[in-house]
Design a protein around this motif. Structure first.
Motif, mmCIF file in Angstrom:
data_model
loop_
_atom_site.group_PDB
_atom_site.id
_atom_site.type_symbol
_atom_site.label_atom_id
_atom_site.label_comp_id
_atom_site.label_asym_id
_atom_site.label_seq_id
_atom_site.Cartn_x
_atom_site.Cartn_y
_atom_site.Cartn_z
ATOM 1 N N ARG A 510 36.725 30.208 33.352
ATOM 2 C CA ARG A 510 37.441 31.034 34.330
ATOM 3 C C ARG A 510 37.514 30.327 35.678
ATOM 4 O O ARG A 510 37.050 30.842 36.687
ATOM 5 N N GLN A 511 38.024 29.152 35.647
ATOM 6 C CA GLN A 511 38.273 28.372 36.875
ATOM 7 C C GLN A 511 37.001 28.078 37.654
ATOM 8 O O GLN A 511 37.059 27.821 38.854
ATOM 9 N N GLU A 512 35.881 28.167 36.993
ATOM 10 C CA GLU A 512 34.619 27.926 37.691
ATOM 11 C C GLU A 512 33.847 26.885 36.902
ATOM 12 O O GLU A 512 33.592 27.068 35.713
ATOM 13 N N TYR A 513 33.515 25.805 37.556
ATOM 14 C CA TYR A 513 32.831 24.722 36.841
ATOM 15 C C TYR A 513 31.318 24.902 36.909
ATOM 16 O O TYR A 513 30.762 24.936 38.004
ATOM 17 N N TRP A 514 30.718 25.023 35.760
ATOM 18 C CA TRP A 514 29.257 25.030 35.662
ATOM 19 C C TRP A 514 28.851 23.669 35.127
ATOM 20 O O TRP A 514 29.413 23.194 34.132
ATOM 21 N N GLU A 515 27.862 23.102 35.769
ATOM 22 C CA GLU A 515 27.506 21.724 35.436
ATOM 23 C C GLU A 515 27.137 21.552 33.962
ATOM 24 O O GLU A 515 27.487 20.551 33.330
#
Lengths: 534, 263
Positions: A510-515
């Motif tokens: 959802r357009q959010e980058y989690w490492e």
């Protein structure tokens, strides 16, 4: 040009070595020098050996002093200075009683300075297989490796393989020699492939694969044996990772994309080679027509983690994939990104790379200075490109060499026993000459890289234009066939990827980058091609 | 699905905004679960505090052994004790039901303000069934973990956790303190348990657990005869809820999917 400079340096070193005796040395000076050397008073020993070398009438004493002067300087960490005297011993040939030891000294200096160009050239020039047979096998192995490396760079692959094949398996350089042999076979594979010689292509890649696996096998695939290998072979840990990457490349070269994917996936996330592996696995998936996975790999590559990464081809690949699935707007968006971020840099890049008023020393500042002032012409090189050049492993060698020279110049000036001596004057001259040469070489390296970068981007500009033209043709075809130009009105969005079992997690992006999610992306795309068109 | 974002920091882990997504594609993340518990055994130790008894409050120590049938279901064997294990104290000669001296054997207990109000202000005595406290509990329960999530703490740490519900039953011994200050053994009861909690994984073999567990039992305690009241038996449905904080050690199960690599 570069070769001339190298020869000039060695000529100067030889001149220093050949300076004739002008006065007779006091008797027993050689003994005092040896005593100081044995007592660990290396500065005094160097001074005395220098005096003997310059003034003693006995040739044997001068020869001994010449070698031990080099040895004293080497032990003092003055590698460039030591090089001058080891080189003098070495070029004197087998007539010099310390000829072989001089050769070993050169190799030790090469290792200390991380010089894989200058000294190997000199050794290659004076390579004497008969005499070298009497040398310590470990030192000879290193010589063979360096010569092999040099010949590899000159693309004399057959000769290079002969030298590399002569490296002793007990030598710490053995794994590196195997690796270089494998790389040569890979290069040959590429060469045969371009010539359309399929059988030879496969043969060379198979040979490369065998060698890469042989290096991985040195680990014994157990922790205890791997630990032993780490203690035995130079840079083996790095080589193991490079072997994995190159196994993937070899299988890719053979056209075995499934196996290539397996090896690319083994490159550890966040490691030095991960970005390359992501890009190349993207191509492997593309070749397997697994477009969703290919776009997934590129999604990681285009994530904020790699925001400064220079990878123009990845955008061309992205545009190509979208083109293949008839998502023309998405393809155009990828091309637009390429244009904004890469093509737009061409004018500046060309201006810098082809500016005749810039000297090599000015180019060198890009590599050798940590901070570039605004007035420095190299500050105009786009950050992404500067970083790409600095990522080259040779850059660290240049920097190491420069630091070493600066340290050495200071050490020469600070050695109180040498104040005002001819030795100090001579050594300062040697270091200064080498520093100037290094700056020129580094500058040449930067200039070459800037030109190559320019050419790379320009090459992809051509690819981008081809894709754009193809898109126009396809869109016209859609209109002629009375089909909607909007992809969302054609075809269906593929379902989300299958979750193998409960030990896997599925997360929608959802357009959010989690490492922790980097490297695990997959796309599903609309199959928007009209029937019969792929 | 099982995604629980407890994003303490409001910004994403990697801060650059992503481009708006095209309607012609979806991006998914499919990754091997970092903290898989399938077929793993989990040994946990907890310290707990009862929180909802009206008249009493006491502490507990708990050991549990879980076997994770899969990522969602586990069987749990639990032993909880609120006093030095298997110690009853010194028996008072001739007492029936048995009374014991030994206040110091419990991990701690006290009466609440409500007890004082009833006892001193209203001049009433809570029934002994209300005062019964668990000594030991041994039970079996089923654990269900429908939620597995991850969280980030100020974009510095990435953590994983699962949330679970549990239900089961077992047996417990209880006791209460009589007017003479002796502990009266009230026998063994069947106990139903219900709870919820979460475990925060710090390593594949180690987790921190927070558990809230309710123990329900029917306390049937004899009230002694006095000058005004005849001896009688009080029966109360008691709920004792413990908040328990503990650590878990996990072992066995599927080895993490890692290709052996020498680097």
């Amino acid at each position: 040009m570069r070769r001339k400079r190298i020869l000039a340096l060695f000529a100067m070193l030889s001149t220093l070595a050949a300076a004739s005796a002008s006065a007779q040395a006091p008797a027993g000076l050689i003994n005092k020098a040896v005593e100081a050397y044995n007592a660990g008073d290396l500065a005094r020993a160097a001074l005395l050996f220098y005096e003997v070398r310059m003034t003693d009438t006995v040739a044997g004493n001068r020869a001994q002093a010449e070698y031990y002067l080099g040895q004293s300087l080497f032990k003092m960490g003055m590698y460039q200075s030591a090089l001058a005297y080891f080189n003098a011993v070495f070029v004197a040939g087998p007539a010099h009683p310390y000829y072989l030891k001089g050769g070993e000294g050169l190799i030790n200096v090469a290792k200390a300075l991380r010089d894989d160009t200058l000294i190997p050239s000199q050794i290659n020039k004076y390579y004497n297989s008969q005499e070298f047979a009497g040398m310590d096998p470990m030192a000879l192995s290193r010589i063979n490796f360096y010569v092999g490396l040099l010949l590899y760079r000159q693309e004399k692959y057959g000769e290079s393989l002969a030298f590399l094949g002569a490296v002793d398996p007990k030598s710490s350089i053995y794994a590196k020699a195997l690796f270089l042999q494998a790389i040569i076979h890979t290069r040959l594979g590429v060469r045969y492939n371009l010539a359309g010689q399929e059988a030879q292509t496969q043969q060379e890649y198979d040979q490369a694969i065998k060698l890469f696996e042989q290096i991985l096998d040195l680990s014994g695939h157990t922790k205890s044996r791997a630990t032993r290998a780490l203690a035995t072979y130079e840079d083996i840990q790095r080589l193991w990772q490079l072997c994995t990457l190159n196994l993937a490349r070899s299988y890719y070269g053979k056209g075995d994309y499934a196996k290539a994917v397996v090896y690319y996936a083994r490159i550890p996330r966040f490691s030095q080679d991960w970005a390359d592996a992501l890009f190349e696995i993207g191509w492997s998936f593309y070749m397997r027509q697994e477009y969703g996975k290919s776009l997934g790999a590129l999604h990681t590559l285009h994530s904020p983690r790699f925001s400064d990464l220079f990878h123009p081809e990845s955008w061309i690949l992205k545009a190509t994939i979208y083109f293949q699935v008839c998502l023309y707007d998405e393809s155009k968006a990828a091309l637009a990104y390429f244009k904004d971020h890469y093509e737009s840099q061409l004018p500046d890049l060309k201006a810098i790379a082809t500016d005749a008023s810039l000297t090599n020393e000015q180019y060198a500042s890009l590599l050798l200075r940590d901070q570039l002032e605004a007035s420095d012409p190299m500050s105009k090189v786009p950050l992404m490109i500067r970083k790409a050049i600095l990522a080259n492993p040779r850059v660290e060698n240049f920097r190491h060499f420069l630091r070493s020279l600066d340290k050495e110049a200071k050490a020469i000036a600070d050695t109180s026993e040498w104040k005002g001596s001819r030795l100090a004057e001579e050594l300062s001259g040697v270091v200064t000459v080498q520093r100037n040469l290094l700056e020129k070489t580094a500058g040449g390296f930067v200039k070459t890289n800037l030109i190559q970068t320019f050419q790379t981007i320009q090459g992809f500009v051509g690819h981008a234009k081809m894709i754009q033209l193809e898109i126009i043709t396809r869109e016209r075809g859609l209109l002629k066939a009375n089909l909607s130009i909007k992809a969302e009105e054609r075809g269906k969005l593929a379902p989300r990827p299958h979750v193998p079992d409960e030990t896997w997690n599925y997360w929608p992006f959802r357009q959010e980058y989690w490492e922790d999610e980097l490297g695990f992306f997959q796309y599903t795309v609309r199959r928007a091609c009209p029937e019969g068109q792929q | 699905m099982k995604k629980l974002y407890i994003s303490i920091a409001s910004i994403a882990l990697l801060s650059a905004p992503a481009a708006a997504q095209s309607p012609n594609e979806r991006v998914h993340v499919l990754q091997k679960r970092d903290y898989s518990v399938k077929n793993k055994f989990e040994v946990s130790a907890f310290g707990g505090l009862s929180i909802d008894d009206i008249f009493t409050q006491h502490y507990s120590a708990t050991l549990s052994l879980d076997y994770h049938l899969d990522e969602a279901f586990a069987l749990e064997l639990m032993w909880m004790t609120c006093k030095v294990p298997f110690a009853l104290g010194d028996k008072v000669e001739g007492s029936d039901p048995a009374e014991y001296k030994g206040d110091n054997l419990r991990f701690g207990n006290h009466y609440t303000d409500a007890y004082d109000e009833v006892k001193n202000d209203a001049k009433l005595s809570p029934s002994n069934a209300d005062l019964a406290m668990i000594n030991n509990f041994l039970g079996l329960s089923v654990q269900f973990s429908p939620i597995y999530g991850k969280w980030t703490l100020f974009n510095r740490t990435l953590g994983h956790a699962d949330f679970y519900l549990s239900a089961g039953g077992g047996v417990a011994s209880t006791e209460f303190k009589n007017a003479r200050g002796n502990w009266v053994d009230t026998g063994v009861y069947f106990v139903g348990t219900f709870g919820l909690g979460f475990r925060i994984f710090l390593a594949r073999w180690f987790a921190i657990r927070l558990d809230v567990r309710d123990f329900t039992f029917a306390a049937r305690v004899e009230r002694e005869a006095s000058a005004s009241v005849e001896a009688q038996v009080d029966t109360k449905i008691r709920n004792t809820m413990f908040v328990m904080l503990g650590v878990s050690f996990l072992f066995g199960g599927e080895a993490p999917v890692e290709i052996w690599s020498p680097y």
